[in-house]
Design a protein around this motif. Structure first.
Motif, short mmCIF file in Angstrom:
data_model
loop_
_atom_site.label_atom_id
_atom_site.label_comp_id
_atom_site.label_asym_id
_atom_site.label_seq_id
_atom_site.Cartn_x
_atom_site.Cartn_y
_atom_site.Cartn_z
N ASP A 139 0.81 -1.21 0.00
CA ASP A 139 0.00 0.00 0.00
C ASP A 139 0.85 1.27 0.00
N TYR A 140 2.04 1.18 -0.57
CA TYR A 140 2.90 2.36 -0.66
C TYR A 140 2.41 3.26 -1.80
N PRO A 141 2.72 4.55 -1.75
CA PRO A 141 2.33 5.46 -2.83
C PRO A 141 3.23 5.32 -4.06
N THR A 142 3.23 4.12 -4.64
CA THR A 142 4.00 3.82 -5.86
C THR A 142 3.04 3.25 -6.89
N ALA A 143 3.53 3.04 -8.08
CA ALA A 143 2.64 2.60 -9.18
C ALA A 143 1.91 1.31 -8.86
N ASP A 144 2.59 0.35 -8.20
CA ASP A 144 1.93 -0.92 -7.90
C ASP A 144 1.78 -1.18 -6.40
N GLY A 145 2.09 -0.18 -5.59
CA GLY A 145 1.89 -0.31 -4.15
C GLY A 145 3.05 -0.90 -3.39
N THR A 146 4.09 -1.38 -4.09
CA THR A 146 5.24 -1.97 -3.40
C THR A 146 6.45 -1.03 -3.46
N CYS A 147 7.40 -1.24 -2.57
CA CYS A 147 8.58 -0.37 -2.48
C CYS A 147 9.38 -0.37 -3.78
N VAL A 148 9.96 0.76 -4.08
CA VAL A 148 10.81 0.92 -5.27
C VAL A 148 12.24 1.14 -4.81
N ARG A 149 13.15 0.37 -5.40
CA ARG A 149 14.56 0.47 -5.05
C ARG A 149 15.43 0.50 -6.32
#
Length: 326
Positions: free
Chosen positions: A207-217
């Motif tokens: 539920d992160y504020p990213t395109a698919d809800g998962t963390c971006v690294r």
């Protein structure tokens, strides 16, 4: 140049040692094999088994070393939280001993394997070298302390130093790949699931504020990272301590990593939703503009599929596991 690679039996250190040999350098490796593997030391390197405190001064003097690339360190964040004294002693204490051995033996260059963990939870998603240094765990704190020591040794003793800060490293090169025990990095964990060594991979937060809800690294190929170390070695200047962030400049989400691993391996990879981990920012991507500008460095293998495919070949003995990645 006659160079010493501390931690050269480990993942990144061994790849850097291999590229140094390919570039015509005379390479010595010092490693106590506490986490490294003797067979990972590239053929052609002079290998010395032992710790920095016990052996570094003798190796520097006996082998006529002119520069050091320093990878030997403890690097597991949860362990650093549980046993911080081991990290302050093993990372900071040993590095101070190495720097003193360099000073007394007239070795004037060092490239240090640092980490973007020194930034803690940054204020912006894309991190530059001017971001505040405020590590959130003892591991990052020890690396930040070493950066301070390097600045002081450059100022007081005239050494030329470079610290390279990076996030997530993956892929393989010349038959050298990642094999930690226990494994804590996402790509090798997902590949272990594909190999049937784990039942599933945990996705911490959807539920992160990213395109698919998962963390971006930010993920970088180990061969690209190694090339940056060689460029930094050439760029070391007496009395200067330079800091460079290294990354692709493009982030990949946890879901993207899992999907690409499924595509590359052709195998099912069960993913299980789990609660967010405390302190995990939504997006972390390194700005490598300074390294591009000052070192002339550009990652040549930025594609996530290439990174995963080379790692998969290493773990399965595929074609690219025994050849240099082009």
């Amino acid at each position: 140049m006659r160079v010493l690679v501390t931690g050269g039996a480990g993942y990144i250190g061994s790849v850097v040692a291999a590229q140094l040999l390919e570039s015509g350098h005379d390479v010595s490796v010092l490693d106590d094999l506490s986490t490294g593997h003797r067979e990972a030391v590239p053929e052609g390197c002079r290998f010395v088994e032992g710790g920095i405190r016990e052996r570094a001064a003798d190796v520097l003097a006996g082998h006529g070393i002119e520069a050091v690339l320093h990878f030997a360190a403890r690097s597991v964040v949860p362990e650093s939280m549980a046993r911080p004294e081991r990290y302050w002693d093993g990372n900071v204490g040993c590095t101070l001993a190495l720097l003193e051995a360099m000073r007394t033996n007239g070795v004037a260059r060092i490239v240090f394997s640092s980490t973007a963990a020194v930034y803690g939870e940054p204020e912006s998603a894309e991190i530059g070298e001017d971001a505040p240094v405020r590590p959130g765990n003892p591991y990052g704190a020890t690396k930040a302390a070493i950066d301070t020591a390097l600045t002081e040794f450059a100022r007081m003793h005239g050494i030329g130093a470079a610290s390279l800060r990076y996030f997530n490293v993956a892929g393989a090169y010349a038959g050298l790949g990642e094999r930690h025990d226990p494994e804590t990095h996402l790509i090798p964990i997902v590949l272990q699931v594909a190999l049937g060594r784990r039942e599933s991979v945990a996705v911490y937060g959807e539920d992160y504020p990213t395109a698919d809800g998962t963390c971006v690294r930010d993920y970088i190929h180990v061969a690209d990272l190694a090339e940056a170390h060689l460029l930094a070695l050439d760029a070391c200047r007496p009395g200067e301590h330079r800091v460079y962030n290294l990354g692709n400049g493009t982030g990949f989400s946890v879901r993207q990593v899992v999907d690409v691993c499924r595509e590359v391996t052709g195998r099912p990879v069960p993913a299980v939703a789990a609660d967010r981990r405390p302190g995990d920012p939504a997006v972390l991507v390194a700005s490598s503009e300074r390294a591009r500008r000052e070192l002339g460095w550009t990652p040549r293998r930025p594609e996530l599929r290439r990174i995963v495919a080379d790692a998969w070949d290493f773990h399965t003995g595929g074609d690219s596991a025994g050849r240099p990645a082009g």
